[in-house]
Design a protein around this motif. Structure first.
Motif, short mmCIF file in Angstrom:
data_model
loop_
_atom_site.label_atom_id
_atom_site.label_comp_id
_atom_site.label_asym_id
_atom_site.label_seq_id
_atom_site.Cartn_x
_atom_site.Cartn_y
_atom_site.Cartn_z
N LEU A 72 1.02 -0.78 0.13
CA LEU A 72 0.22 0.14 -0.23
C LEU A 72 1.46 1.63 0.12
O LEU A 72 0.47 2.33 -0.57
CB LEU A 72 -0.61 -0.04 1.12
CG LEU A 72 -1.97 1.27 1.61
CD1 LEU A 72 -3.03 1.06 0.29
CD2 LEU A 72 -2.83 0.84 2.83
N GLU A 73 1.88 1.12 0.49
CA GLU A 73 3.29 2.09 0.81
C GLU A 73 3.50 2.87 -0.28
O GLU A 73 3.66 3.88 -0.97
CB GLU A 73 4.18 2.02 1.63
CG GLU A 73 4.77 2.65 2.11
CD GLU A 73 6.09 2.96 2.92
OE1 GLU A 73 6.88 4.53 3.39
OE2 GLU A 73 6.47 1.45 3.44
N ARG A 74 3.48 1.69 -1.51
CA ARG A 74 4.19 1.34 -2.76
C ARG A 74 2.62 2.15 -3.46
O ARG A 74 3.14 3.69 -4.54
CB ARG A 74 4.78 0.46 -3.59
CG ARG A 74 6.20 -0.09 -2.57
CD ARG A 74 7.07 0.78 -3.25
NE ARG A 74 7.86 1.53 -4.50
CZ ARG A 74 8.37 0.83 -5.14
NH1 ARG A 74 9.32 -0.62 -4.85
NH2 ARG A 74 8.34 1.32 -6.20
N LEU A 75 1.77 1.62 -3.58
CA LEU A 75 0.48 2.46 -4.43
C LEU A 75 0.76 3.66 -4.38
O LEU A 75 0.42 4.71 -5.11
CB LEU A 75 0.09 1.18 -4.20
CG LEU A 75 -0.79 -0.87 -4.42
CD1 LEU A 75 -1.67 -1.45 -3.82
CD2 LEU A 75 0.09 -0.35 -5.80
N VAL A 76 0.03 4.43 -3.22
CA VAL A 76 0.17 5.39 -2.28
C VAL A 76 1.08 6.26 -3.02
O VAL A 76 0.68 7.84 -4.04
CB VAL A 76 -0.74 5.72 -0.91
CG1 VAL A 76 -0.05 7.28 -0.78
CG2 VAL A 76 -1.49 5.03 -0.55
N MET A 132 -9.21 2.92 -3.97
CA MET A 132 -9.54 1.56 -3.34
C MET A 132 -8.12 0.99 -3.94
O MET A 132 -8.09 -0.25 -4.25
CB MET A 132 -10.26 1.15 -4.73
CG MET A 132 -10.61 1.01 -5.95
SD MET A 132 -11.08 0.53 -6.25
CE MET A 132 -11.34 -1.55 -6.09
N LYS A 133 -6.56 2.17 -3.38
CA LYS A 133 -5.53 1.19 -3.32
C LYS A 133 -5.29 0.07 -1.90
O LYS A 133 -4.78 -0.89 -2.03
CB LYS A 133 -4.90 2.09 -3.51
CG LYS A 133 -4.44 2.30 -4.61
CD LYS A 133 -3.02 3.60 -4.57
CE LYS A 133 -3.42 4.57 -6.28
NZ LYS A 133 -2.16 5.76 -6.46
N GLY A 134 -6.32 -0.01 -0.89
CA GLY A 134 -6.80 -0.98 0.21
C GLY A 134 -7.16 -2.49 -0.74
O GLY A 134 -5.96 -3.04 -0.11
N PHE A 135 -7.91 -1.59 -1.54
CA PHE A 135 -8.48 -3.55 -2.02
C PHE A 135 -7.19 -3.49 -2.82
O PHE A 135 -7.12 -5.49 -2.38
CB PHE A 135 -9.47 -3.50 -2.29
CG PHE A 135 -9.67 -4.75 -3.40
CD1 PHE A 135 -10.43 -5.31 -2.38
CD2 PHE A 135 -9.60 -4.78 -4.47
CE1 PHE A 135 -11.33 -6.52 -2.81
CE2 PHE A 135 -9.86 -6.31 -4.79
CZ PHE A 135 -10.93 -6.58 -4.43
N LEU A 136 -6.65 -3.26 -3.15
CA LEU A 136 -5.33 -3.62 -4.28
C LEU A 136 -4.41 -4.51 -3.42
O LEU A 136 -3.77 -5.40 -4.13
CB LEU A 136 -5.01 -2.55 -5.16
CG LEU A 136 -4.08 -3.12 -5.89
CD1 LEU A 136 -4.69 -4.28 -7.32
CD2 LEU A 136 -4.21 -2.02 -7.40
#
Length: 381
Positions: A8-12, A103-107
């Motif tokens: 999640l850190e990378r996605l955000v 919805m990056k938490g789900f991803l």
């Protein structure tokens, strides 16, 4: 949850606002999935500035589960954030950053599970559909769908991970966006009564659309929605060049969100008929034009399907709901696939807002669902 938070850190950290490219995030995600053993198909946007992925692992068979997520986020411009929006802030019980809920938490949770799936002995296929440009009207998935349809097969269940507080959502309204252009006659304002003022034409259209809303409010209802009927909304109006010029054009940006019982074509027809009636009131002006700008389908999944009960079991959900916002689920339903919406977070509390955040309790519940999914796909009962 550790690996999920790392992802999640990378996605955000990828600032994938819809008007910008998402290719850096897609490159990173594609590497992760390929390293986990997935067969990955990259689906580029028509302009080549964005891309989505369809990834699959497991036996070549029907059944299994497809997880769907979008990569784009809404802008932060004009919002007052107390944290850096594109850096994950971990503050104990909650994490903050643009896209954590939507919805990056789900991803992140799905990708963490995908890594584990790579070393599992799957008895049914697992697939991930990762899109772009959802936030501007589900544009990306519509462009991707011909290619997705070639690869997706017939999963038993499609889960779209928009935030539902981990309840199983089986419905949402469809949406159509229209550009209504009201025409008049340009002229000097000193002689204004001699010309047709396009703003006056637009005013009659606005009043007619308000009357249409009243008609729809008395029509079909579904009390599972916060607003139980189909709705018409005028989001933007623009017309005129200068105070001393009679305006020749006025544009109305109109949307409607419709129940399954009220087909989109019916409402488009009513708005078009209204435009014709208003035009006849101004015979010296060109006719009003109604142009469809965008549309996406609603979702109306039969709660009696076995796969819906299975989704509730996987998610630990206590009931089914319907959500007020649109998702990509309707496109999967059009393929004849049982589709539901389940994901961590609360759209009303956090979606599209400054200091968007996500409860770790919700994220843990999503991780638990992913564990259940992986367990179900490795079961040989």
């Amino acid at each position: 949850m550790g690996r999920t938070l790392e992802i999640l850190e990378r996605l955000v950290g990828f600032a994938t606002v819809s008007h910008d490219s998402n290719l850096d995030l897609i490159d990173w995600t594609q590497d992760l999935l390929e390293n986990a053993g997935f067969e990955v198909t990259r689906i580029g946007s028509p302009e080549g500035t964005k891309a989505g992925l369809f990834a699959r692992i497991g036996p070549r068979a029907d059944g299994g589960i497809c997880l769907s997520a979008h990569t784009d986020v809404v802008p932060v411009d004009g919002q007052v954030w107390t944290r850096a929006p594109f850096r994950l802030s971990d503050e104990g019980a909650r994490v903050f950053g643009r896209g954590t809920t939507d919805m990056k938490g789900f991803l992140a949770s799905a990708l963490a599970m995908a890594e584990r799936a790579g070393s599992a002995n799957l008895s049914a296929p697992l697939s991930l559909c990762i899109s772009y440009d959802e936030e501007i009207g589900c544009v990306g998935i519509r462009q991707m769908m011909p290619e997705v349809a070639r690869h997706i097969g017939k999963p038993r269940l499609v889960i779209v991970g928009e935030p539902t507080s981990m309840q199983v959502a089986t419905g949402h309204k469809g949406k159509t966006a229209l550009r209504v252009t009201c025409h008049g006659q340009a002229g000097h304002s000193a002689l204004a009564p001699q010309f047709v003022n396009a703003i006056h034409v637009a005013a009659e259209m606005v009043e007619g659309l308000r009357r249409l809303q009243a008609v729809l409010a008395d029509g079909p209802r579904d009390d599972a929605y916060a607003v139980a009927y189909s709705t018409v909304h005028i989001g933007k109006i623009a017309g005129g060049q200068a105070l001393n010029i009679v305006p020749s054009d006025t544009h109305l940006d109109v949307e409607f969100r419709h129940l399954a019982e009220t087909p989109a074509e019916d409402i488009v027809g009513r708005i078009t008929d209204l435009a014709h009636r208003v035009s006849r009131s101004f015979p010296d002006a060109p006719a009003i034009t109604v142009e469809k700008v965008n549309a996406y389908p609603g979702l109306e999944t039969d709660v009696r399907q076995d796969a819906v009960a299975w989704a509730a079991q996987l998610a630990g959900a206590t009931n089914t709901v319907k959500v007020p916002f649109g998702t990509e689920a309707g496109y999967f339903a059009q393929l004849g696939l049982c589709s539901v919406v389940v994901g961590p977070g609360d759209m009303a509390a956090d979606g599209h807002k400054p200091d968007e955040g996500l409860s770790k309790t919700e994220l843990a519940a999503c991780d638990a669902m992913m564990d259940n999914i992986l367990g179900a796909l490795t079961s040989r009962r």
